[in-house]
Design a protein around this motif. Structure first.
Motif, PDB file in Angstrom:
ATOM      1  N   MET A 825       0.818  -1.081   0.126  1.00  0.00           N
ATOM      2  CA  MET A 825       0.011  -0.087  -0.001  1.00  0.00           C
ATOM      3  C   MET A 825       0.720   1.243  -0.079  1.00  0.00           C
ATOM      4  O   MET A 825       0.489   2.204  -0.612  1.00  0.00           O
ATOM      5  CB  MET A 825      -1.061   0.082   1.230  1.00  0.00           C
ATOM      6  N   ILE A 828       1.849   1.909  -3.542  1.00  0.00           N
ATOM      7  CA  ILE A 828       0.851   2.367  -4.458  1.00  0.00           C
ATOM      8  C   ILE A 828       0.455   3.630  -4.107  1.00  0.00           C
ATOM      9  O   ILE A 828       0.427   4.600  -5.213  1.00  0.00           O
ATOM     10  CB  ILE A 828      -0.358   1.378  -4.163  1.00  0.00           C
ATOM     11  N   ARG A 841       2.371  -0.498  -9.529  1.00  0.00           N
ATOM     12  CA  ARG A 841       1.065  -0.319  -9.142  1.00  0.00           C
ATOM     13  C   ARG A 841       0.500  -1.743  -9.337  1.00  0.00           C
ATOM     14  O   ARG A 841       0.092  -2.467  -8.654  1.00  0.00           O
ATOM     15  CB  ARG A 841       0.253   0.716  -9.634  1.00  0.00           C
ATOM     16  N   MET A 845      -0.720  -4.459  -6.814  1.00  0.00           N
ATOM     17  CA  MET A 845      -2.044  -4.917  -6.563  1.00  0.00           C
ATOM     18  C   MET A 845      -1.956  -6.553  -6.751  1.00  0.00           C
ATOM     19  O   MET A 845      -2.742  -7.178  -6.220  1.00  0.00           O
ATOM     20  CB  MET A 845      -2.568  -4.266  -7.576  1.00  0.00           C
ATOM     21  N   CYS A 848      -0.912  -8.093  -3.583  1.00  0.00           N
ATOM     22  CA  CYS A 848      -2.026  -7.777  -2.636  1.00  0.00           C
ATOM     23  C   CYS A 848      -3.117  -8.936  -2.767  1.00  0.00           C
ATOM     24  O   CYS A 848      -3.798  -9.356  -1.991  1.00  0.00           O
ATOM     25  CB  CYS A 848      -2.524  -6.362  -2.464  1.00  0.00           C
ATOM     26  N   CYS A 870      -6.316   1.990  -3.817  1.00  0.00           N
ATOM     27  CA  CYS A 870      -6.164   1.401  -5.286  1.00  0.00           C
ATOM     28  C   CYS A 870      -7.072   2.420  -6.054  1.00  0.00           C
ATOM     29  O   CYS A 870      -6.279   2.400  -7.185  1.00  0.00           O
ATOM     30  CB  CYS A 870      -6.640   0.159  -5.118  1.00  0.00           C
ATOM     31  N   SER A 873      -5.413   5.626  -6.750  1.00  0.00           N
ATOM     32  CA  SER A 873      -4.291   5.586  -7.635  1.00  0.00           C
ATOM     33  C   SER A 873      -4.467   5.107  -9.108  1.00  0.00           C
ATOM     34  O   SER A 873      -3.608   5.429  -9.796  1.00  0.00           O
ATOM     35  CB  SER A 873      -3.357   4.348  -7.080  1.00  0.00           C
ATOM     36  N   THR A 895      -2.961  -3.246 -15.268  1.00  0.00           N
ATOM     37  CA  THR A 895      -3.024  -2.739 -14.319  1.00  0.00           C
ATOM     38  C   THR A 895      -4.477  -2.578 -13.623  1.00  0.00           C
ATOM     39  O   THR A 895      -4.674  -2.953 -12.612  1.00  0.00           O
ATOM     40  CB  THR A 895      -2.734  -1.069 -14.095  1.00  0.00           C
ATOM     41  N   LEU A 899      -6.375  -4.628 -10.702  1.00  0.00           N
ATOM     42  CA  LEU A 899      -7.266  -3.962  -9.733  1.00  0.00           C
ATOM     43  C   LEU A 899      -8.469  -4.811  -9.598  1.00  0.00           C
ATOM     44  O   LEU A 899      -9.135  -5.153  -8.335  1.00  0.00           O
ATOM     45  CB  LEU A 899      -7.455  -2.477 -10.135  1.00  0.00           C
TER      46      LEU A 899
END
Length: 1688
Positions: A825, A828, A841, A845, A848, A870, A873, A895, A899
């Motif tokens: 985080m 990010i 990023r 992610m 994560c 997120c 971002s 990306t 997400l």
């Protein structure tokens, strides 16, 4: 005809030679030649007499006549008798010498005539020429020139005269003082010498074989003395060149001793001319001839001149060659020819001169020297054989030259050497290496485009020539095999030869295959005796590495693999069978792809699999270890070539993984860590991949080696507090850390999963974070290096993914999960929110996502913080402009996918409506964002979450989906978003929510609901809709929602949508209103208790904005009022000021809601329309005295009201009920308002309304009536009629006085429901013709008769929808107006009724007879337009009711033929309509009705064939075709006379300037064919005159005339005399076609038919045409005159 007639024709043509047009002059000469082909002697005599008689004729015209004479003589020399030849010779001689001064064109033409005659009558020509070539007097320039040309054109005839000619000429040489005359003598001597040499070379064919060279030696030497010793010193360059051109062939005829004596002076004299002349070709050519002559006599004095010659010739070869100058190129060839002569007689002196020049400083000198060297190597091979070592040693300096042109020349020399055995000598290897070096040049260094003034003539660059040379030498020169094999292998491994790998591999493959054919022993490489050769390991490593990017370097991947396959026995004995299978598969994969389509990852995996397979087959640890050592050794060679070095790292990892020796593995890994260039990102990645691949087999050893390296001095020496501030060392340490972190990540990703779990926290992640952060004085210091961050994120991601993919992942408790998520985080949050430049990023992610799926679960606040971070971002990142950066676009998509994965992973922990609501609440601000890219991304994420929730929905008990209304209220208005992608995503969200509701209601997951599935079809229409479709779709979506929404959710949905009315996106706000109205309509009965609340919300929204539902309320009010008081409402609204404003129009349209009410309103308005006169006449006295018409107000207001009421869709039933009355009233309203103006008080309002922002309907009387008729037709179900009228321009035509009649016709046509067919009059550009008659006369638009065709399919009959009696009622209403006092109304009704007959509908309704009777009764109308339209209507029966034509034939024919004789129509428009109509009726009437009138009609229409009006010509000619067609080959003789009489006009009008006329002529001629009773002629007419075929008029006319004269020769006189009439035609093309016709007729008729033609009259007419102002006519006249020789 006697011969004097040919003379007369010739004289006429000769008189026309003076024409000013060059093309006519050319045609006249052509005609003379044509006469000459038939009667050459007569034409030549005529030309001769003409020139003698016209002494003052200007020389340009004399020149043309002489050229024609030359053509005739050249083509018929064998037919000429001596007398004619003598006369021509005398004339030409006189013409040539008449003027003492030079007039080149004229005198040259005369000279050419003499030369042409001289090909047969050489004696007479020479006699005549020699008569003007007398001793003691200087001859005319062209006398000498003619003698020279005679010698060139007739060698065997001329050489016997040369002795006497030379004896006469030699004294004249001294008399010639002018350079021009001297040039002529030089030219003559040159041709005399060349002819003599040719004569002597072909003595076996010569008439006198006793002729010897000695016969001419003395005279030639005398001439040589004058030319060389006197004339060559002239200052005139042209003379010097002429002298030197003559000296070359003359040198072969000089006595040997004299030549030997003259060479010391001659050679320097010729060489000296190089300095005086830029164009050196003639000097070099002559010099070459002199050198050949000198060598031929064995000259001993030549050696003394060698230095001079070599220097001069070398200077010439160094002259830059201009590609645009052929003389310069030819000069170089001649110079090289001279070098060949010298190389054969003095090779030592030549090389001694040339080879030192290779070291010259001047580039051109070096290039020229190499060019000569290559030439002599090829052309003087025997003389150069013993000089090979000397030549090879001299090439050392050129090999070092860096000049591009020199390089190219060196390559060409080496190519020549290869073919002649030079490279087999010591030093040949250097030449081969040079070629390979040039093959390795980078392609981009080659010049793409040469400048216009470039000296470089080669099309290919040095590299391309070198590649071609290497391959050709390898494959075509057998003696080079032993030189190149295995020597070329030495060039494979050095990286400086990388660019040459493809040609090297191709050559080596060919050489290896040749060696294999010889035998296995010859093929095996003896490495012991060739220490410079690369080892099998080096070859394997090199070829495998460069194959990783197979399309570079002209496809070096395939070439390398083929070479590897061929060398399998030299690599390892066990590989042959396996590689024979695996390598072809790799090559096949390359063939199936291109550089764009090949997946690099897939290709590298295939190569690594090939390597693993190879290692398995070999199964030799020693061999494997040696291969890995060689791979490591070659690593530095790829510094700067990141991709290939990365692949080599993978190969090393694969090879080490196959090695069984742990010590070797550890040692190699240590060396790799120590020697790697950690500063480079690609190398870090490659090294990490190597460790990861190796860890598959040696996990413990790899981890241990990484630990050891961390503790080693190499790592430790750059750490510590005192080195923190040393940027360079710190940077190096950071990069080293990044490498180690990546290594751990790849180890975790690739190592066996069952082994990784045990070590991931204790070894891998612990060390990763240890490298990432350092403690200084007890404080944790984290790096800011983005590269190190990326390494950490990537490694954590790979480690997390490895854990998740493990079989024990569910039972694994990851204690460091929260710490890792927090770290991700931070990364990010640290990224800039408005741009996306690095994959940090995305990787974070992904990490994560994998971490989120592991136990323990994240705390709620941490999960919310993660989602918030997120979204903030990614969603605000500005999109890249389309097409600018594909890499950025790809990174963004990756990306976003990361997400989506993260959000769905977090949702998985709380799969409840509440959990879904939490996720949507996070996205809600972004869904309502004013920025479009943020909305579409948020909707895309929402749709993804809903799909995931639906796919994983498990309902154990029937529970309510309590927040369904809120969610649908949030998403559904977005179906009208400005962004198409947002609209589609919104529909996807609604679709998923409806299925979620069904799931909560207990339906199975695979259940498909028909209502919900309709959303998918609606979704497709949202991509690019207009606003109407868009909101209609929103209404459909609302209907679907209404059907599936639980009752308890309705109020929450409505309240949410009411909030959406204030959405800043106007589209979404409007969509909310549409959906609210739909929901209220569909489900309003359930909202009784909630109505006050809903009304309150609506009132508050009305205060904020005024929307459509306010207007709808007013419309409803007026509708209720009119239901009770219709007449009063209509009267009141009619009293509103004109023009009606928008509110009044809205209220009028409200009266159309209910059919019964609408019927009352329309009836009242029709009464008002007829209550007053349509217009009043007045005089606009200020402008003119002509009467004007002003509209009355009440009918105008009623018309506007009718338009507004009928414009409402709901008025349809009422319109259908009153259809006949409305149609007739509005059509006649249009007719009587054409040209009518508004009252003055309304004109100002009209102008003001036109200029205002609010668009109101036009108040102009005729336009408003037309608008009302359109609205009536639309409401009456005739949309197709309105549309087609619009597309065809019918409405516009109706509004104009000039087009009203055609507009009525089109309206009737479309209303009656038949396509355009049969016949219509068209203008010159294809528009239907409108006849107009004004007070001042008639205007014409050019037009013709053509078949009607339709671009529409058959129209559905509109009248068929009128349910029975409507058409008769319409007809009845219109018939009543036939006696109207308004002439325009009679025209309108007649035109409409006439066009109805074009449709079978009148026959179907049994209205034909009454309609015919009505039209016939109007035949005597005082208005010509009405009479014309009556004829059109009668003719329309042919297409509308063809089966009824026979029954009414006499009546129809009588009426239509009567129109041909209409005397009250000064413009013949009625006659034109009669011809058009008659053409339509002819095929349908009874033959007995037709035959009595055929002749009368043919005679009556014949004058129109040549009418000045195109329409009359076209219609009459086409009718003539129909008359012929009606006869069907059975015409009577009296009509046949008309056919024959019409042939000439029809043929000539094929050249008519108007296309419709030519088309009509085509048709008529095709129809005439059968009546002429000649199958061949009929076939020709059908073939050439098809409408779709282009017509070559000359070819067609020729064919037709040929057949006419073959079958009907007796018609010649008639056809020719008829054609004479058109010699005076007003159309140029027709006037030109007339003599063409005559010429072709004469060409194909037999001479005995000549009495039919009055030649005197014809000749006189053609002679007159020769003075026509049009050049084309004059040309054709001249051409025809040439053909009249047929009658001579």
């Amino acid at each position: 005809m006697t011969e004097p007639y040919v003379r007369k024709l010739s004289t006429i043509l000769l008189d026309a030679v003076t024409d000013k047009d060059p093309l006519v002059q050319e045609q006249v000469c052509g005609a003379l030649c044509a006469l000459g082909d038939a009667q050459p002697a007569e034409v030549l005599r005529a030309c001769e007499e003409y020139l003698w008689q016209h002494e003052k004729l200007a020389h340009p015209y004399r020149t043309m006549i002489l050229r024609a004479m030359e053509t005739v003589v050249s083509g018929h020399i064998s037919e000429l008798d001596k007398d004619v030849a003598r006369a021509v010779i005398l004339l030409a001689s006189s013409e040539m010498t008449r003027a003492k001064e030079l007039v080149c064109d004229w005198q040259q033409a005369a000279s050419n005539v003499l030369v042409a005659v001289g090909k047969r009558f050489i004696g007479k020509v020479v006699e005549e020429v020699l008569s003007k070539f007398q001793p003691g007097a200087l001859p005319h320039y062209y006398v000498v020139q003619t003698l020279a040309n005679l010698a060139a054109s007739n060698v065997f005839g001329m050489v016997p005269f040369l002795t006497s000619i030379l004896s006469t000429m030699l004294p004249m040489l001294g008399m010639a003082k002018h350079d021009t005359m001297r040039v002529a003598f030089c030219c003559a001597l040159q041709h005399f010498s060349e002819s003599t040499l040719e004569y002597l070379a072909n003595l076996d064919q010569a008439p006198d074989p006793t002729v010897r060279k000695d016969t001419f030696a003395s005279d030639i030497f005398s001439a040589y003395d004058v030319l060389f010793n006197h004339w060559m010193q002239s200052r005139e360059a042209k003379l010097r060149l002429a002298v030197v051109e003559a000296l070359g062939p003359m040198s072969h005829l000089l006595p040997s001793e004299k030549l030997e004596e003259q060479l010391p002076k001659l050679l320097p004299g010729v060489v000296a001319l190089y300095r005086k002349h830029a164009e050196a070709f003639h000097v070099s050519k002559s010099l070459g001839q002199i050198l050949e002559a000198a060598v031929g006599v064995g000259s001993r004095t030549l050696e003394a001149q060698l230095d001079l010659l070599l220097a001069a010739l070398h200077a010439q070869i160094c002259v830059p060659v201009e590609s645009s100058s052929p003389l310069v190129v030819s000069n170089q060839k001649e110079v090289l020819r001279c070098f060949t002569v010298l190389a054969c007689c003095a090779p030592d002196r030549l090389l001694a001169f040339l080879l030192p020049k290779l070291d010259a400083s001047n580039e051109r000198t070096r290039v020229g020297t190499l060019q000569v060297l290559r030439h002599v190597i090829n052309s003087a091979a025997p003389q150069m054989e013993v000089k090979k070592p000397f030549i090879l040693s001299s090439m050392r300096l050129p090999l070092l030259d860096t000049n591009t042109k020199v390089k190219r020349a060196v390559v060409q020399v080496i190519s020549a050497m290869a073919h002649h055995g030079y490279l087999e000598q010591p030093g040949g290897e250097a030449m081969v290496e040079y070629i390979v070096q040039q093959c390795a040049l980078p392609p981009e260094s080659e010049p793409r485009k040469l400048a216009p003034d470039s000296e470089d003539l080669a099309e290919d660059g040095v590299r391309a020539i070198s590649i071609s040379t290497l391959y050709l030498v390898s494959t075509t020169v057998d003696r080079m095999s032993d030189v190149l094999w295995p020597y070329l292998l030495e060039f494979l491994t050095p990286t400086r030869f990388t660019g040459a790998l493809t040609p090297l591999c191709r050559s080596l493959v060919h050489l290896a295959q040749k060696k294999q054919e010889v035998g296995a022993d010859a093929f095996l490489i003896q490495y012991d005796g060739n220490v410079s050769l690369p080892s099998p390991y080096a070859i394997t490593t090199r070829l495998l590495t460069v194959s990783s990017h197979p399309y570079l370097g002209d496809g070096r991947g395939a070439a390398s693999l083929r070479l590897l396959n061929v060398l399998h026995r030299n690599i390892h004995p066990l590989l042959g069978q396996r590689w024979a299978t695996t390598i072809p598969l790799l090559l096949e994969h390359l063939d199936e792809h291109t550089e764009e389509t090949l997946s690099q990852k897939e290709w590298e995996e295939k190569l690594l699999a090939f390597l693993r397979d190879t290692l398995t087959v070999v199964s030799d640890n020693t061999w494997t270890c040696q291969l890995s050592l060689e791979m490591c050794k070659q690593l530095p060679c790829y510094n700067g070539i990141a991709q290939e070095k990365n692949f080599l790292y993978k190969c090393i990892g694969t090879t080490l993984g196959a090695a069984s020796s742990k010590e070797v593995v550890r040692k190699q890994l240590q060396e790799l860590l120590e020697t790697a260039r950690h500063q480079e990102e690609a190398e870090r990645e490659g090294l990490a991949c190597c460790f990861g691949i190796c860890a598959i087999s040696h996990l413990d050893d790899v981890l241990a080696q990484l630990e050891d390296f961390m503790r080693s001095d190499v790592f430790r020496k750059s750490t510590g507090i005192f080195n923190i501030f040393k940027d360079r060392n710190e940077n190096e340490v950071e990069k080293l850390k990044g490498t180690l972190i990546l290594c751990y990540g790849h180890v975790a990703a690739r190592a066996p999963r069952e082994l990784v779990l045990a070590k991931v926290e204790s070894d891998i992640l612990r060390n990763i974070f240890q490298y990432f952060s350092t403690k200084v004085l007890g404080i944790k210091v984290e790096t800011k290096d983005p590269a190190l961050k990326l390494c950490l994120v990537q490694s954590v991601c790979m480690a997390s993914q490895a854990i998740c993919s493990s079989a024990q992942a569910n039972s694994f408790h990851f204690s460091q999960k929260a710490e890792l998520v927090a770290q991700m985080m931070e990364f990010i949050k640290a990224e800039p929110p408005d741009s996306l430049r690095t994959p940090i990023r995305k990787k974070a992610m992904l990490a994560c996502t994998y971490l989120a799926s592991l136990e323990p679960a994240l705390e709620e606040h941490m999960q919310a913080d993660l989602i918030h971070s997120c979204l903030h971002s990614i969603l605000p990142v500005l999109p890249e402009p389309e097409g600018e950066d594909d890499h950025q676009e790809s990174l963004y998509l990756d990306t976003m996918r990361a997400l989506e994965g993260l959000l769905t992973g977090l949702l998985q922990w709380n799969m409840t409506p509440q959990g879904l609501q939490i996720m949507v609440e996070h996205l809600s601000p972004w869904i309502k964002s004013p920025r479009g890219h943020e909305r579409v991304r948020a909707l895309s994420l929402s749709a993804c979450l809903l799909r995931y929730f639906l796919e994983h929905l498990h309902v154990s008990a029937l529970v309510p989906f309590h927040n369904l209304g809120l969610l649908i209220g949030l998403f559904s208005p977005r179906c009208a978003d400005l962004w198409p992608a947002t609209r589609q995503e919104a529909v996807s969200c609604v679709y998923a929510l409806l299925y979620l509701q069904l799931g909560y209601e207990g339906f199975s997951r695979d259940y498909r609901d028909d209502v919900a599935e309709r959303l998918l079809t609606l979704k497709e229409g949202l991509v690019h809709p207009d606003s109407a479709i868009l909101f209609h779709t929103c209404n459909s979506i609302a209907q679907i929602i209404a059907k599936r929404l639980p009752p308890e959710q309705l109020i929450s949905l409505l309240l949410t949508m009411f909030e959406g009315l204030g959405d800043p996106d106007r589209n979404c706000s409007r969509a909310a209103t549409v959906m609210v109205n739909c929901l209220l309509k569909e489900r309003g009965n359930m909202l009784q208790e909630k109505v006050p609340e809903i009304v309150s919300v609506l009132r508050s929204k009305l205060q904020e904005t005024r929307e459509e539902y306010v207007v709808q309320a007013a419309q409803h009010s007026v509708h209720l009022l009119a239901s009770q008081h219709c007449a009063a409402v209509v009267t009141s609204l009619l009293g509103s000021p004109l023009p009606f404003d928008s509110h009044t129009c809205t209220l009028w349209r409200a009266l159309a809601v209910e059919p019964s009410l609408t019927t009352q309103v329309l009836g009242l308005l029709l009464e008002k329309l007829s209550k007053d006169v349509p217009f009043k006449e007045t005089r606009a006295f200020l402008l003119s005295s002509s009467p004007g018409r002003v509209a009355t107000v009440l009918p105008l207001a009623a018309t506007c009201a009718l338009c507004e009421v009928m414009s409402a869709p709901a008025s349809g039933p009422a319109v259908l009920e009153l259809y006949p009355q409305l149609f007739a009233a509005l059509l006649l309203r249009i007719s009587c308002t054409v040209g009518v103006v508004l009252p003055r008080n309304l004109q100002a309002k009209e102008r003001k309304g036109a200029g205002s922002a609010v668009a109101l309907r036009s108040l102009e009387p005729c336009s408003s009536a037309a608008d009302a008729l359109q609205a009536m037709l639309l409401r009456g179900g005739n949309e197709d009629v309105v549309q087609r009228m619009e597309l065809e321009g019918g409405w516009q035509l109706l509004r104009t006085s000039t087009g009203h009649e055609e507009g009525v016709t089109r309206l009737a046509r479309f209303c009656a429901g038949y396509p355009r067919g049969t016949w219509e009059l068209v203008g010159p550009v294809g528009m239907p013709l409108c006849f107009r008659q004004a007070s001042h006369g008639a205007g014409w638009g050019g037009g013709s008769l053509r078949p009607r065709h339709s671009r529409w399919g058959p129209l559905p009959s509109a009248m068929a929808k009128f349910a029975g009696p409507r058409l008769p009622l319409v007809m009845k209403a219109l018939v009543c107006t036939q006696s109207s006092v308004y002439e325009i109304q009679r025209v309108t009704s007649t035109g409409f009724l006439a066009e109805l007959l074009n449709s079978n509908v009148v026959n179907d309704l049994m209205l034909l007879e009454s309609l015919l009777d009505n039209l016939v009764a109007r035949q005597k109308d005082t208005c010509a337009s009405v009479r014309r339209l009556v004829l059109r209507g009668l003719a329309n029966v042919a297409s509308g009711s063809p089966d009824k034509v026979r029954a009414h034939g006499p009546q129809l024919l009588t009426a239509v033929i009567g129109g041909l004789d209409d005397r009250d129509d000064p413009y013949s428009l009625v006659a034109l309509e009669a011809m058009v109509g008659l053409a339509r009726l002819l095929d349908l009437v009874e033959p007995q009705d037709l035959h009595p009138v055929l002749l009368h009609v043919a005679i009556r229409i014949r004058p129109f064939f040549d009418s000045e009006k195109m329409e009359l010509r076209s219609a009459s000619i086409r009718l003539f075709g129909h008359l012929n067609k009606a006869c069907r080959g059975r015409c009577e003789d009296v009509f046949l006379e008309q056919v024959v009489g019409g042939l000439v006009p029809l043929l000539l009008h094929l050249r008519d300037p108007q296309g419709p006329v030519t088309s009509a002529c085509r048709f008529a001629l095709r129809m005439c064919g059968p009546n002429l009773q000649c199958d061949e002629l009929e076939a020709a007419l059908q073939k050439h005159l098809r409408e779709e075929r282009g017509l070559h008029f000359g070819e067609f006319l020729n064919t037709t005339c040929k057949l006419l004269m073959h079958h009907f020769p007796e018609l010649l006189g008639r056809l020719v005399s008829t054609g004479l009439f058109y010699f005076k035609s007003s159309w140029e093309d027709v006037r030109a076609a007339a003599p063409m016709l005559t010429g072709f007729l004469v060409l194909h008729v037999e001479p005995e038919q000549r009495p039919q033609v009055d030649l005197e009259q014809l000749t006189a007419a053609l002679q007159l045409l020769l003075k026509d102002p049009a050049p084309l006519v004059r040309m054709k006249a001249a051409e025809t005159l040439g053909r009249l020789v047929k009658f001579a």
